[in-house]
Design a protein around this motif. Structure first.
Motif, PDB file in Angstrom:
ATOM      1  N   ARG A 149       0.824  -1.213   0.000  1.00  0.00           N
ATOM      2  CA  ARG A 149       0.000   0.000   0.000  1.00  0.00           C
ATOM      3  C   ARG A 149       0.859   1.264   0.000  1.00  0.00           C
ATOM      4  NH1 ARG A 149      -5.330  -0.721   0.983  1.00  0.00           N
ATOM      5  NH2 ARG A 149      -5.984  -2.828   1.578  1.00  0.00           N
ATOM      6  N   THR A 150       2.169   1.093   0.091  1.00  0.00           N
ATOM      7  CA  THR A 150       3.047   2.256   0.111  1.00  0.00           C
ATOM      8  C   THR A 150       3.175   2.862  -1.282  1.00  0.00           C
ATOM      9  OG1 THR A 150       4.941   0.805  -0.235  1.00  0.00           O
ATOM     10  CG2 THR A 150       4.402   1.371   2.030  1.00  0.00           C
ATOM     11  N   TRP A 184       7.626  -2.857  -8.644  1.00  0.00           N
ATOM     12  CA  TRP A 184       6.717  -3.461  -9.605  1.00  0.00           C
ATOM     13  C   TRP A 184       7.237  -4.839 -10.014  1.00  0.00           C
ATOM     14  CZ3 TRP A 184       1.944  -2.082 -10.553  1.00  0.00           C
ATOM     15  CH2 TRP A 184       1.556  -0.760 -10.285  1.00  0.00           C
ATOM     16  N   GLY A 185       6.293  -5.789 -10.115  1.00  0.00           N
ATOM     17  CA  GLY A 185       6.636  -7.138 -10.538  1.00  0.00           C
ATOM     18  C   GLY A 185       5.672  -7.631 -11.601  1.00  0.00           C
ATOM     19  N   PHE A 196       0.520  -7.830 -13.424  1.00  0.00           N
ATOM     20  CA  PHE A 196       1.413  -6.860 -12.807  1.00  0.00           C
ATOM     21  C   PHE A 196       0.906  -6.526 -11.410  1.00  0.00           C
ATOM     22  CE2 PHE A 196       1.866  -6.334 -17.356  1.00  0.00           C
ATOM     23  CZ  PHE A 196       3.232  -6.139 -17.533  1.00  0.00           C
ATOM     24  N   TRP A 197       1.822  -6.296 -10.486  1.00  0.00           N
ATOM     25  CA  TRP A 197       1.433  -5.848  -9.160  1.00  0.00           C
ATOM     26  C   TRP A 197       2.574  -5.030  -8.560  1.00  0.00           C
ATOM     27  CZ3 TRP A 197       4.038 -10.285  -9.828  1.00  0.00           C
ATOM     28  CH2 TRP A 197       5.009 -10.640  -8.889  1.00  0.00           C
ATOM     29  N   PHE A 198       2.235  -4.213  -7.592  1.00  0.00           N
ATOM     30  CA  PHE A 198       3.228  -3.407  -6.894  1.00  0.00           C
ATOM     31  C   PHE A 198       3.359  -3.934  -5.473  1.00  0.00           C
ATOM     32  CE2 PHE A 198       4.372   0.185  -4.132  1.00  0.00           C
ATOM     33  CZ  PHE A 198       5.597   0.524  -4.697  1.00  0.00           C
ATOM     34  N   GLY A 199       4.559  -4.337  -5.096  1.00  0.00           N
ATOM     35  CA  GLY A 199       4.749  -4.858  -3.755  1.00  0.00           C
ATOM     36  C   GLY A 199       5.945  -5.775  -3.653  1.00  0.00           C
ATOM     37  N   TYR A 200       5.691  -7.014  -3.236  1.00  0.00           N
ATOM     38  CA  TYR A 200       6.770  -7.922  -2.895  1.00  0.00           C
ATOM     39  C   TYR A 200       6.498  -9.323  -3.455  1.00  0.00           C
ATOM     40  CZ  TYR A 200       6.933  -4.244   0.674  1.00  0.00           C
ATOM     41  OH  TYR A 200       6.937  -3.040   1.308  1.00  0.00           O
TER      42      TYR A 200
END
Length: 374
Positions: A149-150, A184-185, A196-200
């Motif tokens: 969420r950052t 981004w991954g 695609f997602w943002f995080g870990y």
């Protein structure tokens, strides 16, 4: 002030039938918070006393996940409006709910002292093992996407050590080189399209029967799936109990790298990993590296000779009965291949056998755990 609860272990079906206060009492009772709470103690005896109920605060952070509460702000609002939930996590009726700033400070302290949280988790795993023998089970390892969420921070992603380089490094050195900031991954889904997602990325090691998480390591989303494989294997292996038969570690084909096999064998573990590609040859072996006869019929896997570390193959009798060369003495009756000649090619049970498939199917346990977490 903390509420003391008697430690117990519980069955998940039993847990679902309990009232909310009873349910959380069962969940929190096996957890030993002593070392974690020590992070929030005063360094000196002078000054104002601690007024925050840190144990209840930490429990509420767990409840936030279980109750699918999206943010800390929403958690605080829920605790203020839901007296039963407030009392269930250990706050007293007269206690005020900590501020959002206090929650953020606690999260920052935990993030900088993850080893203490891991020790608490290890103590819990030891307790579970005494009841269920989870350290005697096979293990499945896989990666799952974890959204953050950052806000994105512009940074240049560093070059990560290869699996070949990692084998020469200690576990601590590898983890220091693997970044764990949000990024981004991208990963292909079951339909072959990019997600695609943002995080870990979380690398989970799960016991295949009871489906307990034995180890979990976090990396930035841009890191490859195998980047945390070797550290996770090593950290999980230290828990496992020696058995007459080797413990099997199952992975998807993304982990089909020579160094992964070498690392597992060095720890006396047996890898179960599908091949990324079918071998190309002149007919000496089949698609599963089993040797073939002069007419290119595959030999049948028979057994594993532990004394010599050799895979034993025998003649395919179903084909030999009608073979025109059966009386020529040209084919060997038995072929033994030392597994360490190429640990990637040769497993026991051998590739292509029903036993190998059954071991690989145990990998579905880690996929189920990933789904539960989401």
């Amino acid at each position: 002030m903390s509420i003391i609860q008697q430690p117990t272990l519980f069955d998940i079906d039993y847990l679902e039938k309990l009232d909310i206060q009873e349910k959380y009492q069962e969940i929190f009772s096996p957890l030993d918070w002593i070392k974690v709470l020590a992070l929030f103690q005063k360094e000196t005896r002078v000054g104002p006393s601690i007024t925050v109920n840190y144990e209840a605060l930490l429990r509420s952070l767990m409840v936030r996940i279980m109750e699918k509460i999206p943010t800390q702000k929403a958690l605080i609002a829920r605790l203020k409006s839901d007296l039963r939930l407030k009392l269930s996590v250990g706050f007293l009726y007269s206690e005020a709910i900590p501020s959002e700033a206090t929650y953020s400070r606690v999260m920052a302290i935990l993030a900088n002292n993850l080893s203490v949280v891991e020790q608490m988790n290890q103590s819990l795993l030891q307790l579970i093992n005494e009841e269920l023998d989870i350290f005697e089970e096979n293990v499945a390892i896989d990666v799952t996407a974890i959204e953050a969420r950052t806000k994105p921070v512009k940074t240049e992603n560093p070059k990560l050590p290869s699996t070949k380089e990692q084998r020469m490094m200690t576990t601590e050195e590898i983890l220091e080189k693997i970044p764990a900031y949000a990024s981004w991954g991208v990963k292909k889904n079951s339909k072959g399209k990019n997600d695609f997602w943002f995080g870990y990325k979380g690398t989970l090691a799960v016991s295949t029967k009871s489906q307990y998480i034995l180890c979990m390591d976090i990396a930035s989303a841009f890191a490859s799936d195998v980047s945390l494989a070797i550290p996770t294997i090593r950290k999980t292996a230290q828990w496992l109990q020696k058995k007459k038969e080797r413990t099997y570690f199952s992975f998807d084909k993304g982990y089909d790298a020579k160094e992964i096999y070498q690392e597992l064998h060095a720890l006396d573990l047996e890898p179960i990993i599908p091949l990324k590609s079918v071998p190309k040859n002149d007919g000496e072996v089949d698609a599963f590296y089993a040797p073939t006869c002069l007419l290119e019929h595959s030999y049948k896997y028979d057994s594993y000779d532990r004394r010599y570390g050799a895979i034993k193959y025998v003649q395919p009798k179903s084909h030999c009965k009608t073979c025109p060369l059966q009386h020529e003495g040209l084919c060997q009756k038995v072929i033994k291949i030392k597994q360490m000649n190429d640990p990637r090619k040769y497993n026991h049970p051998a590739r292509g056998t029903q036993s190998w498939v059954l071991k690989y199917n145990e990998r579905s346990s880690v996929e189920r755990v990933n789904a539960y977490l989401k």
